[in-house]
Write a protein that holds these residues in place. Structure first.
Motif: not given
Ligand SMILES: Cc1ncc(COP(=O)(O)O)c(C=O)c1O
Length: 130
Positions: A23-28, A84-88, A111-113
């Motif tokens: 289910l976690n396609h967000g982190s890895f 580079p990634n979603a967080t950026t 929301e993620y950390g």
């Molecule tokens: C649940 C979840 N969503 C999204 C992300 C975004 O990851 P990233 O910024 O590396 O793309 C993370 C990163 O840890 C996450 O844990």
């Protein structure tokens, strides 16, 4: 460059262990098979001639990829930037907001950390309530 979207994504499109409910396609996140095969092809292409690929072809290829994505989302390539990634990307958006004391930042408890920290930071900086 053409892009074919195949919806909906089914479990067979992933290399995941079939016994696992993932289910976690967000982190890895797991990569869909067609994307995996395509990026492996690009990696092989890079390994054949690294200097030529990165030094001479890279910018053109990235421009072509951006143009293909722009066509897919119905915009101009100039409206898109790589991050580079979603967080950026989300931090760029968060920083562009003009938050003031009294404003409220509303997020879900899903929301993620990194984004929790981003909103807390912007709340402290602007006086907005998170
Ligand atoms: C649940 C979840 N969503 C999204 C992300 C975004 O990851 P990233 O910024 O590396 O793309 C993370 C990163 O840890 C996450 O844990």
């Amino acid at each position: 460059m053409t892009f074919t979207y195949q919806a909906p994504l089914s479990k067979e499109l992933f290399l995941l262990d079939p016994d696992v409910v993932f289910l976690n396609h967000g982190s890895f996140g797991a990569t869909p098979r067609p994307v995996f095969e395509k990026y492996q092809r690009w990696q092989r292409e890079l390994e054949r001639q690294p200097v030529e690929f990165l030094g001479r072809r890279f910018n053109g290829l990235m421009h072509a990829a951006r143009a293909a994505l722009a066509a897919f989302v119905h915009t101009e390539a100039g409206n898109l930037v790589y991050v580079p990634n979603a967080t950026t990307g989300l931090n760029i958006v968060a920083r562009s907001l003009r938050l003031n004391p009294g404003d409220e930042i509303l997020a879900t408890d899903h929301e993620y950390g990194a984004l929790d920290r981003t909103w807390r930071f912007h709340g402290l900086k602007s006086g907005a309530l998170v």
